[in-house]
Design a protein around this motif. Structure first.
Motif, PDB file in Angstrom:
ATOM      1  N   PRO A  30       0.805  -1.231   0.000  1.00 37.21           N
ATOM      2  CA  PRO A  30       0.000   0.000   0.000  1.00 37.21           C
ATOM      3  C   PRO A  30       0.830   1.270   0.000  1.00 37.21           C
ATOM      4  O   PRO A  30       0.422   2.278  -0.577  1.00 37.21           O
ATOM      5  N   PHE A  31       2.006   1.247   0.628  1.00 33.82           N
ATOM      6  CA  PHE A  31       2.808   2.464   0.759  1.00 33.82           C
ATOM      7  C   PHE A  31       4.097   2.346  -0.040  1.00 33.82           C
ATOM      8  O   PHE A  31       4.844   1.376   0.124  1.00 33.82           O
ATOM      9  N   LEU A  32       4.350   3.331  -0.891  1.00 33.93           N
ATOM     10  CA  LEU A  32       5.594   3.380  -1.646  1.00 33.93           C
ATOM     11  C   LEU A  32       6.571   4.266  -0.889  1.00 33.93           C
ATOM     12  O   LEU A  32       6.569   5.487  -1.003  1.00 33.93           O
ATOM     13  N   ASN A  35      13.572   2.272   1.985  1.00 30.91           N
ATOM     14  CA  ASN A  35      14.759   2.580   2.777  1.00 30.91           C
ATOM     15  C   ASN A  35      16.007   2.310   1.941  1.00 30.91           C
ATOM     16  O   ASN A  35      15.941   1.836   0.805  1.00 30.91           O
ATOM     17  N   ASP A  36      17.170   2.609   2.495  1.00 31.45           N
ATOM     18  CA  ASP A  36      18.420   2.525   1.730  1.00 31.45           C
ATOM     19  C   ASP A  36      18.721   1.100   1.268  1.00 31.45           C
ATOM     20  O   ASP A  36      19.254   0.898   0.175  1.00 31.45           O
ATOM     21  N   ARG A  37      18.396   0.113   2.092  1.00 30.21           N
ATOM     22  CA  ARG A  37      18.683  -1.278   1.720  1.00 30.21           C
ATOM     23  C   ARG A  37      17.842  -1.700   0.520  1.00 30.21           C
ATOM     24  O   ARG A  37      18.346  -2.332  -0.419  1.00 30.21           O
ATOM     25  N   ILE A  38      16.554  -1.360   0.537  1.00 31.41           N
ATOM     26  CA  ILE A  38      15.683  -1.677  -0.586  1.00 31.41           C
ATOM     27  C   ILE A  38      16.186  -0.987  -1.850  1.00 31.41           C
ATOM     28  O   ILE A  38      16.219  -1.576  -2.938  1.00 31.41           O
ATOM     29  N   LYS A  39      16.587   0.284  -1.727  1.00 30.55           N
ATOM     30  CA  LYS A  39      17.112   1.010  -2.888  1.00 30.55           C
ATOM     31  C   LYS A  39      18.332   0.307  -3.468  1.00 30.55           C
ATOM     32  O   LYS A  39      18.474   0.175  -4.689  1.00 30.55           O
ATOM     33  N   GLU A  40      19.218  -0.121  -2.599  1.00 23.64           N
ATOM     34  CA  GLU A  40      20.436  -0.808  -3.037  1.00 23.64           C
ATOM     35  C   GLU A  40      20.096  -2.079  -3.803  1.00 23.64           C
ATOM     36  O   GLU A  40      20.676  -2.355  -4.859  1.00 23.64           O
ATOM     37  N   LYS A  58      -0.297   4.420  -2.104  1.00 23.68           N
ATOM     38  CA  LYS A  58       0.006   5.777  -1.671  1.00 23.68           C
ATOM     39  C   LYS A  58       1.504   5.990  -1.763  1.00 23.68           C
ATOM     40  O   LYS A  58       2.282   5.175  -1.286  1.00 23.68           O
ATOM     41  N   ASN A  59       1.901   7.103  -2.388  1.00 20.54           N
ATOM     42  CA  ASN A  59       3.309   7.416  -2.594  1.00 20.54           C
ATOM     43  C   ASN A  59       3.805   8.335  -1.491  1.00 20.54           C
ATOM     44  O   ASN A  59       3.284   9.426  -1.316  1.00 20.54           O
ATOM     45  N   GLU A  60       4.811   7.892  -0.755  1.00 17.16           N
ATOM     46  CA  GLU A  60       5.398   8.725   0.292  1.00 17.16           C
ATOM     47  C   GLU A  60       6.858   9.035   0.003  1.00 17.16           C
ATOM     48  O   GLU A  60       7.642   9.324   0.899  1.00 17.16           O
ATOM     49  N   LEU A  61       7.242   8.982  -1.287  1.00 21.14           N
ATOM     50  CA  LEU A  61       8.612   9.292  -1.662  1.00 21.14           C
ATOM     51  C   LEU A  61       8.868  10.795  -1.619  1.00 21.14           C
ATOM     52  O   LEU A  61       7.996  11.600  -1.932  1.00 21.14           O
ATOM     53  N   TYR A 102       7.621  -0.408   3.409  1.00 17.48           N
ATOM     54  CA  TYR A 102       8.409   0.602   4.113  1.00 17.48           C
ATOM     55  C   TYR A 102       8.850   0.134   5.501  1.00 17.48           C
ATOM     56  O   TYR A 102       9.700   0.749   6.134  1.00 17.48           O
ATOM     57  N   GLU A 103       8.270  -0.969   5.992  1.00 19.68           N
ATOM     58  CA  GLU A 103       8.656  -1.495   7.304  1.00 19.68           C
ATOM     59  C   GLU A 103       9.742  -2.554   7.202  1.00 19.68           C
ATOM     60  O   GLU A 103      10.131  -3.155   8.196  1.00 19.68           O
ATOM     61  N   PHE A 104      10.261  -2.779   5.997  1.00 21.80           N
ATOM     62  CA  PHE A 104      11.322  -3.766   5.804  1.00 21.80           C
ATOM     63  C   PHE A 104      12.511  -3.460   6.706  1.00 21.80           C
ATOM     64  O   PHE A 104      12.946  -2.332   6.824  1.00 21.80           O
ATOM     65  N   SER A 105      13.031  -4.487   7.348  1.00 18.02           N
ATOM     66  CA  SER A 105      14.170  -4.404   8.268  1.00 18.02           C
ATOM     67  C   SER A 105      13.827  -3.718   9.584  1.00 18.02           C
ATOM     68  O   SER A 105      14.709  -3.447  10.391  1.00 18.02           O
ATOM     69  N   GLN A 106      12.579  -3.396   9.813  1.00 16.44           N
ATOM     70  CA  GLN A 106      12.185  -2.835  11.097  1.00 16.44           C
ATOM     71  C   GLN A 106      11.629  -3.958  11.964  1.00 16.44           C
ATOM     72  O   GLN A 106      10.918  -4.832  11.483  1.00 16.44           O
TER      73      GLN A 106
END
Length: 232
Positions: A30-32, A35-40, A58-61, A102-106
């Motif tokens: 649902p949320f775009l 974090n830095d790890r996903i970007k990498e 929903k875009n939160e960039l 967006y909650e990845f690695s949290q």
């Protein structure tokens, strides 16, 4: 047989699904917000020319992240209205989970999920893949760009009698001034119109007094607009 995943296991297998994708990768959340790890990991998939589809509701960039994403030619993004599903899959495995991207690695939240293998759970994997494809089909593909103007603002810009409509996006203004978006942001920061904070930009009081304005779109997130006659 499907495997139950707790919070830490979801994070581990989500990263593995992204890293091991060799043909296709689908991320539905649902949320775009990345974090830095996903970007990498996504940058690596783009270098390998892997077909990546991201579907969001929903875009939160931040503007800088939008510029980063639009440079990745093998990553396509789509907007899906009323999206609440969270599903991450490649050609071999998929995860259905409560974890937002967006909650990845949290580890603050307690999450659950299941890992589905194409080899061991072929029927469940097929049904999941087909539903993911259906969601992609009903979504609107969006090419990330700060130049994209929200639909609700088009008529305003066309009407010169409306003061709010006499403003254009950062990228369009930069182009008008013969600058790249990055150059404009840099010069605006030097002039004290913007503040560089945590790798993003924030309008200062001086920037606001010059007519700068922060707007937000559910599809495209936050972006700046400026008077059409603005001079840096």
């Amino acid at each position: 047989m499907a495997k139950f995943l707790n919070t830490s296991a979801i994070n581990y297998f989500l990263e593995e699904i992204i890293k091991s994708a060799s043909d296709r990768l689908v991320l539905i959340s649902p949320f775009l917000k990345l974090n830095d790890r996903i970007k990498e990991l996504l940058e690596d998939k783009n270098r390998l020319k892997i077909d990546v589809r991201i579907v969001y509701g929903k875009n939160e960039l931040q503007p800088e992240e939008i510029n980063w994403l639009k440079e990745l030619s093998f990553i396509r993004t789509s907007f899906c209205k009323n999206l609440h599903a969270k599903c991450y899959l490649n050609e071999s495995n998929c995860i259905i989970t409560s974890l937002n991207l967006y909650e990845f690695s949290q580890v603050n939240n307690n999450e659950m999920g299941i890992l589905i293998s194409r080899d061991k759970d072929s029927e469940v994997y097929r049904e999941t893949y087909e539903e993911a494809q259906r969601i992609i089909r009903i979504s609107d593909e969006v090419r990330m760009s700060l130049e994209r103007v929200p639909q609700e603002s088009v008529s305003d810009i066309a009407d010169p009698s409306n003061e709010q409509q006499q403003k254009i996006s950062t990228s369009k203004l930069a182009k008008k001034l013969g600058l790249s978006t990055k150059q404009f942001l840099s010069q605006a920061t030097e002039k004290g119109l913007l503040l560089d904070k945590d790798e993003t930009h924030v309008l200062t009081d001086s920037g606001i007094s010059k007519g700068g304005e922060l707007r937000e779109s559910k599809r495209f997130g936050q972006y700046f607009v400026w008077p059409v006659d603005f001079e840096i």
